[in-house]
Design a protein around this motif. Structure first.
Motif, mmCIF file in Angstrom:
data_model
loop_
_atom_site.group_PDB
_atom_site.id
_atom_site.type_symbol
_atom_site.label_atom_id
_atom_site.label_comp_id
_atom_site.label_asym_id
_atom_site.label_seq_id
_atom_site.Cartn_x
_atom_site.Cartn_y
_atom_site.Cartn_z
ATOM 1 N N ALA A 290 0.919 -1.326 -0.051
ATOM 2 C CA ALA A 290 0.041 0.144 0.078
ATOM 3 C C ALA A 290 0.939 1.228 0.045
ATOM 4 O O ALA A 290 0.446 2.194 -0.611
ATOM 5 C CB ALA A 290 -0.847 0.058 1.287
ATOM 6 N N SER A 291 2.261 1.162 0.513
ATOM 7 C CA SER A 291 2.883 2.326 0.709
ATOM 8 C C SER A 291 3.234 2.814 -0.906
ATOM 9 O O SER A 291 3.786 3.891 -0.993
ATOM 10 C CB SER A 291 4.304 2.040 1.595
ATOM 11 N N TRP A 292 3.235 1.924 -1.788
ATOM 12 C CA TRP A 292 3.672 1.965 -3.078
ATOM 13 C C TRP A 292 2.484 2.305 -3.967
ATOM 14 O O TRP A 292 2.747 2.440 -5.347
ATOM 15 C CB TRP A 292 4.537 0.732 -3.637
ATOM 16 N N ARG A 293 1.342 2.782 -3.532
ATOM 17 C CA ARG A 293 0.316 2.781 -4.258
ATOM 18 C C ARG A 293 -0.510 4.217 -3.626
ATOM 19 O O ARG A 293 -1.723 4.353 -3.987
ATOM 20 C CB ARG A 293 -0.718 1.813 -4.255
ATOM 21 N N ASP A 294 0.186 4.997 -3.107
ATOM 22 C CA ASP A 294 -0.424 6.141 -2.304
ATOM 23 C C ASP A 294 -0.186 7.519 -2.935
ATOM 24 O O ASP A 294 -0.622 8.500 -2.444
ATOM 25 C CB ASP A 294 -0.139 6.073 -0.889
ATOM 26 N N SER A 295 0.313 7.689 -3.740
ATOM 27 C CA SER A 295 0.470 9.022 -4.740
ATOM 28 C C SER A 295 0.352 8.998 -6.139
ATOM 29 O O SER A 295 0.968 8.205 -6.783
ATOM 30 C CB SER A 295 1.752 9.665 -4.212
#
Ligand SMILES: [Zn+2]
Ligand SMILES: [Zn+2]
Length: 317
Positions: A290-295
């Motif tokens: 999820a850290s890699w899909r948040d921007s």
């Protein structure tokens, strides 16, 4: 409040601009030369410029409050935008007037007294410009230096008008007068467009210039340990202040204490890379997808990394 060492030079420049406007307007009414009129309009533009610079400095210097938690510096973009529009209108008016004179020539009245007044006004401007530049350099104020350079360019404009009209006076070629005015109008127009563009960039939160972004990235990367990364870097400017924020990806097993200490180092490093900079960091576990899909910035940054030949981010370890 604006500090005294900034306040008095700006008030001096406003007073000088008012006096210059009076002298140049008198020169226009004595001669009916559009060249001298364009020079007078330029002085009017200077008064507006100096007054808005002064007012926006006063407002921008206010500390943060509950309704303006990012500070008040953005006022600068409103004032320079307004200034730019006024300048463009002034330039268009001069060009229109000069065009009329080209089509329907009108005889000039004797030029001697008008030229003398214009010369006095230019000398006055030249002296004030030097005072502003010195004060700006001594106190490290960009606003004062910009004001000084602006005034100095106007001295050159006035010198060109003076030279052109002296030529009219010597040769009797009155057609030169509206042509000089048109050249001044184009010059003023250019100043106006530059100001409008600067405001547009500021209000649209344009990212910092590439070399400043590179300095920020280098400052972050200096402190990244193994199995750490960062992404979603955002930068913007408000007046003299710079704002930076990004996501810092660290191993999920770090304690809050450890992650905060690391963040402190990185923030310090970024702050010392550029002046007047404020930085905010969002911490996330590097293992979490999820850290890699948040921007929405992530695909852009990945493309940037690929272009610069670096390894793709170590996604989802
Ligand atoms: Zn903290
Ligand atoms: Zn993220």
């Amino acid at each position: 409040m604006v500090e005294a060492h900034l306040k008095y030079p700006i008030l001096l420049s406003i007073a000088a601009a008012v006096l210059t406007l009076v002298l140049k307007s008198a020169a226009y009414f004595l001669t009916s030369s559009v060249g001298l009129l364009s020079d007078a309009v330029e002085s009017l533009v200077n008064i507006i410029a100096a007054a808005t610079a002064y007012l926006s400095l006063r407002y921008a210097a206010r500390p943060v409050d509950e309704s303006h938690t990012y500070g008040h510096e953005k006022i600068e973009f409103f004032s320079s935008g307004l200034e730019g529009v006024l300048i463009v209108v002034a330039a268009a008016a001069i060009a229109w007037y000069a065009g009329q004179r080209l089509l329907v020539p009108q005889p000039l009245r004797p030029l001697e007294l008008g030229l003398a007044l214009s010369l006095i006004a230019s000398l006055l401007n030249g002296v004030v410009a030097v005072v502003l530049l010195r004060a700006g350099r001594r106190h490290g104020s960009i606003v004062l230096e910009a004001d000084g350079w602006h005034l100095l360019t106007d001295v050159w404009t006035s010198a060109a008008v003076f030279g052109g009209l002296s030529l009219v006076w010597l040769t009797g070629l009155q057609l030169l007068d509206p042509l000089i005015a048109l050249a001044v109008a184009v010059n003023i127009l250019w100043t106006g467009f530059r100001l409008i563009r600067r405001s547009f960039d500021g209000l649209m939160d344009r990212a910092l210039p590439p070399q400043e972004q590179a300095a920020v990235r280098a400052a972050i990367e200096r402190h990244l340990g193994p199995n750490m990364d960062y992404h979603a870097l955002r930068t913007r400017r408000a007046g003299r202040r710079r704002f930076v924020d990004f996501h810092l990806l660290v191993p999920g097993r770090l304690t809050v204490q450890e992650a905060h200490t690391l963040t402190g180092w990185i923030e310090e490093s970024v702050r010392s890379a550029l002046p007047d900079l404020e930085v905010t960091v969002h911490i996330e576990p590097i293992e979490d997808r999820a850290s890699w899909r948040d921007s929405a910035l992530l695909p852009l940054e990945e493309a940037r990394r690929a272009r610069s030949g670096m390894d793709a981010p170590s996604q989802g370890l």
